[in-house]
Motif scaffolding. Structure first.
Motif, PDB file in Angstrom:
ATOM      1  N   LEU A  89      11.221  -3.214  -8.412  1.00  0.00           N
ATOM      2  CA  LEU A  89      10.258  -3.435  -9.495  1.00  0.00           C
ATOM      3  C   LEU A  89      10.739  -4.463 -10.518  1.00  0.00           C
ATOM      4  O   LEU A  89       9.940  -4.969 -11.305  1.00  0.00           O
ATOM      5  CB  LEU A  89       9.958  -2.114 -10.203  1.00  0.00           C
ATOM      6  N   GLU A  90      12.040  -4.772 -10.527  1.00  0.00           N
ATOM      7  CA  GLU A  90      12.573  -5.726 -11.501  1.00  0.00           C
ATOM      8  C   GLU A  90      11.867  -7.076 -11.471  1.00  0.00           C
ATOM      9  O   GLU A  90      11.516  -7.612 -12.522  1.00  0.00           O
ATOM     10  CB  GLU A  90      14.082  -5.892 -11.325  1.00  0.00           C
ATOM     11  N   PRO A  91      11.625  -7.682 -10.293  1.00  0.00           N
ATOM     12  CA  PRO A  91      10.907  -8.965 -10.286  1.00  0.00           C
ATOM     13  C   PRO A  91       9.485  -8.837 -10.854  1.00  0.00           C
ATOM     14  O   PRO A  91       8.992  -9.755 -11.502  1.00  0.00           O
ATOM     15  CB  PRO A  91      10.863  -9.366  -8.808  1.00  0.00           C
ATOM     16  N   LEU A  92       8.852  -7.708 -10.646  1.00  0.00           N
ATOM     17  CA  LEU A  92       7.521  -7.490 -11.205  1.00  0.00           C
ATOM     18  C   LEU A  92       7.599  -7.448 -12.730  1.00  0.00           C
ATOM     19  O   LEU A  92       6.758  -8.026 -13.426  1.00  0.00           O
ATOM     20  CB  LEU A  92       6.917  -6.197 -10.655  1.00  0.00           C
ATOM     21  N   GLY A  93       8.622  -6.783 -13.263  1.00  0.00           N
ATOM     22  CA  GLY A  93       8.823  -6.752 -14.710  1.00  0.00           C
ATOM     23  C   GLY A  93       9.091  -8.137 -15.266  1.00  0.00           C
ATOM     24  O   GLY A  93       8.566  -8.507 -16.323  1.00  0.00           O
ATOM     25  N   ALA A  94       9.880  -8.925 -14.557  1.00  0.00           N
ATOM     26  CA  ALA A  94      10.155 -10.298 -14.993  1.00  0.00           C
ATOM     27  C   ALA A  94       8.888 -11.135 -14.991  1.00  0.00           C
ATOM     28  O   ALA A  94       8.625 -11.902 -15.922  1.00  0.00           O
ATOM     29  CB  ALA A  94      11.215 -10.932 -14.087  1.00  0.00           C
ATOM     30  N   TRP A  95       8.075 -10.970 -13.966  1.00  0.00           N
ATOM     31  CA  TRP A  95       6.808 -11.686 -13.903  1.00  0.00           C
ATOM     32  C   TRP A  95       5.922 -11.297 -15.083  1.00  0.00           C
ATOM     33  O   TRP A  95       5.308 -12.150 -15.720  1.00  0.00           O
ATOM     34  CB  TRP A  95       6.082 -11.384 -12.586  1.00  0.00           C
ATOM     35  N   GLY A  96       5.871 -10.008 -15.387  1.00  0.00           N
ATOM     36  CA  GLY A  96       5.063  -9.538 -16.508  1.00  0.00           C
ATOM     37  C   GLY A  96       5.528 -10.122 -17.831  1.00  0.00           C
ATOM     38  O   GLY A  96       4.725 -10.557 -18.648  1.00  0.00           O
ATOM     39  N   ARG A  97       6.852 -10.133 -18.060  1.00  0.00           N
ATOM     40  CA  ARG A  97       7.388 -10.718 -19.293  1.00  0.00           C
ATOM     41  C   ARG A  97       7.036 -12.196 -19.383  1.00  0.00           C
ATOM     42  O   ARG A  97       6.596 -12.675 -20.424  1.00  0.00           O
ATOM     43  CB  ARG A  97       8.895 -10.524 -19.371  1.00  0.00           C
ATOM     44  N   ASP A  98       7.222 -12.924 -18.289  1.00  0.00           N
ATOM     45  CA  ASP A  98       6.903 -14.355 -18.287  1.00  0.00           C
ATOM     46  C   ASP A  98       5.416 -14.574 -18.548  1.00  0.00           C
ATOM     47  O   ASP A  98       5.039 -15.481 -19.277  1.00  0.00           O
ATOM     48  CB  ASP A  98       7.278 -14.997 -16.949  1.00  0.00           C
ATOM     49  N   HIS A  99       4.602 -13.752 -17.959  1.00  0.00           N
ATOM     50  CA  HIS A  99       3.152 -13.887 -18.115  1.00  0.00           C
ATOM     51  C   HIS A  99       2.736 -13.623 -19.560  1.00  0.00           C
ATOM     52  O   HIS A  99       1.928 -14.350 -20.120  1.00  0.00           O
ATOM     53  CB  HIS A  99       2.437 -12.921 -17.166  1.00  0.00           C
ATOM     54  N   ILE A 100       3.326 -12.602 -20.178  1.00  0.00           N
ATOM     55  CA  ILE A 100       2.996 -12.288 -21.573  1.00  0.00           C
ATOM     56  C   ILE A 100       3.410 -13.443 -22.470  1.00  0.00           C
ATOM     57  O   ILE A 100       2.636 -13.899 -23.303  1.00  0.00           O
ATOM     58  CB  ILE A 100       3.700 -10.987 -22.022  1.00  0.00           C
ATOM     59  N   ASP A 106       0.841  -1.199   0.000  1.00  0.00           N
ATOM     60  CA  ASP A 106       0.000   0.000   0.000  1.00  0.00           C
ATOM     61  C   ASP A 106       0.878   1.252   0.000  1.00  0.00           C
ATOM     62  O   ASP A 106       0.631   2.197  -0.750  1.00  0.00           O
ATOM     63  CB  ASP A 106      -0.914  -0.030   1.231  1.00  0.00           C
ATOM     64  N   ALA A 107       1.928   1.260   0.821  1.00  0.00           N
ATOM     65  CA  ALA A 107       2.843   2.407   0.881  1.00  0.00           C
ATOM     66  C   ALA A 107       3.579   2.585  -0.451  1.00  0.00           C
ATOM     67  O   ALA A 107       3.714   3.705  -0.944  1.00  0.00           O
ATOM     68  CB  ALA A 107       3.846   2.220   2.016  1.00  0.00           C
ATOM     69  N   ALA A 108       4.033   1.480  -1.056  1.00  0.00           N
ATOM     70  CA  ALA A 108       4.741   1.556  -2.339  1.00  0.00           C
ATOM     71  C   ALA A 108       3.799   2.038  -3.441  1.00  0.00           C
ATOM     72  O   ALA A 108       4.179   2.875  -4.266  1.00  0.00           O
ATOM     73  CB  ALA A 108       5.330   0.192  -2.700  1.00  0.00           C
ATOM     74  N   MET A 109       2.575   1.539  -3.447  1.00  0.00           N
ATOM     75  CA  MET A 109       1.621   1.938  -4.475  1.00  0.00           C
ATOM     76  C   MET A 109       1.247   3.412  -4.349  1.00  0.00           C
ATOM     77  O   MET A 109       0.887   4.041  -5.337  1.00  0.00           O
ATOM     78  CB  MET A 109       0.367   1.060  -4.435  1.00  0.00           C
ATOM     79  N   ASP A 110       1.343   3.956  -3.148  1.00  0.00           N
ATOM     80  CA  ASP A 110       1.092   5.379  -2.964  1.00  0.00           C
ATOM     81  C   ASP A 110       2.124   6.195  -3.745  1.00  0.00           C
ATOM     82  O   ASP A 110       1.819   7.261  -4.266  1.00  0.00           O
ATOM     83  CB  ASP A 110       1.139   5.742  -1.473  1.00  0.00           C
ATOM     84  N   VAL A 111       3.337   5.673  -3.844  1.00  0.00           N
ATOM     85  CA  VAL A 111       4.416   6.369  -4.559  1.00  0.00           C
ATOM     86  C   VAL A 111       4.359   6.100  -6.059  1.00  0.00           C
ATOM     87  O   VAL A 111       4.536   7.013  -6.865  1.00  0.00           O
ATOM     88  CB  VAL A 111       5.801   5.947  -4.002  1.00  0.00           C
ATOM     89  N   ILE A 112       4.096   4.863  -6.468  1.00  0.00           N
ATOM     90  CA  ILE A 112       4.184   4.506  -7.896  1.00  0.00           C
ATOM     91  C   ILE A 112       2.832   4.328  -8.555  1.00  0.00           C
ATOM     92  O   ILE A 112       2.768   3.921  -9.708  1.00  0.00           O
ATOM     93  CB  ILE A 112       5.025   3.231  -8.108  1.00  0.00           C
ATOM     94  N   GLY A 113       1.748   4.627  -7.842  1.00  0.00           N
ATOM     95  CA  GLY A 113       0.420   4.442  -8.405  1.00  0.00           C
ATOM     96  C   GLY A 113       0.211   5.272  -9.654  1.00  0.00           C
ATOM     97  O   GLY A 113       0.809   6.325  -9.839  1.00  0.00           O
ATOM     98  N   LEU A 122       6.584   3.522 -15.769  1.00  0.00           N
ATOM     99  CA  LEU A 122       7.252   3.666 -17.069  1.00  0.00           C
ATOM    100  C   LEU A 122       8.263   4.814 -17.048  1.00  0.00           C
ATOM    101  O   LEU A 122       9.317   4.732 -17.675  1.00  0.00           O
ATOM    102  CB  LEU A 122       6.212   3.879 -18.163  1.00  0.00           C
ATOM    103  N   ILE A 123       7.942   5.875 -16.325  1.00  0.00           N
ATOM    104  CA  ILE A 123       8.882   6.984 -16.162  1.00  0.00           C
ATOM    105  C   ILE A 123      10.119   6.500 -15.407  1.00  0.00           C
ATOM    106  O   ILE A 123      11.255   6.785 -15.794  1.00  0.00           O
ATOM    107  CB  ILE A 123       8.216   8.163 -15.418  1.00  0.00           C
ATOM    108  N   LEU A 124       9.899   5.743 -14.336  1.00  0.00           N
ATOM    109  CA  LEU A 124      11.021   5.201 -13.562  1.00  0.00           C
ATOM    110  C   LEU A 124      11.894   4.301 -14.423  1.00  0.00           C
ATOM    111  O   LEU A 124      13.126   4.338 -14.343  1.00  0.00           O
ATOM    112  CB  LEU A 124      10.503   4.421 -12.354  1.00  0.00           C
TER     113      LEU A 124
END
Length: 138
Positions: free
Chosen positions: A96-107, A16-23, A29-31
């Motif tokens: 965020l790197e593991p999230l990006g890896a998960w997204g690539r694998d999922h796609i 929740d705290a992280a999503m407050d920053v990157i929501g 994408l900017i990051l």
């Protein structure tokens, strides 16, 4: 100027705290674009297709207030402003790197499963056979 951060008890969890920053649609994408290199505003705008100037400007300001992005203003004519990640921003991108890896694998998994389903459906249907023409009676 530092953004006023909600007190820790106001967040339900760390996500929740992280999503407050990157929501939002564009902040991650900017990051990611700033992870590649220091960018000027126009470069960022091209690196994040679809984002409007207003939204990009607003998100950069919020990320700067959160201590994620550093804004460097050069005393030149014409004025030059560059954006880069702070150490906190670099650590956020690392998280965020593991999230990006998960997204690539999922796609890719979705594409492979889709291709397998199509092949399986064709195999199950058997070879395509044209129905025999009926004799014409007259």
């Amino acid at each position: 100027m530092t953004r006023i951060v909600r007190r820790p008890g106001a967040f339900v969890c760390g996500i929740d705290a992280a999503m407050d920053v990157i929501g939002g649609k564009w902040k991650v994408l900017i990051l990611w674009a700033l992870n590649e290199k220091t960018c000027r505003f126009g470069e960022l705008r091209r690196a994040v297709p679809g984002v409007t100037e207003k939204v990009l400007s607003s998100h950069l300001k919020e990320l700067e207030d959160d201590g994620i992005v550093h804004r460097e203003v050069y005393a030149e004519v014409p004025p030059r402003v560059e954006y880069s990640l702070t150490p906190l921003g670099l650590s956020l991108n690392a998280a965020l790197e593991p999230l990006g890896a998960w997204g690539r694998d999922h796609i890719y998994r979705g594409a492979e499963e889709s291709g397998a389903e199509e092949s399986g459906a064709e195999a199950a249907a058997g070879p395509a056979v044209e129905p025999a023409a009926e004799p014409v009676r007259g």
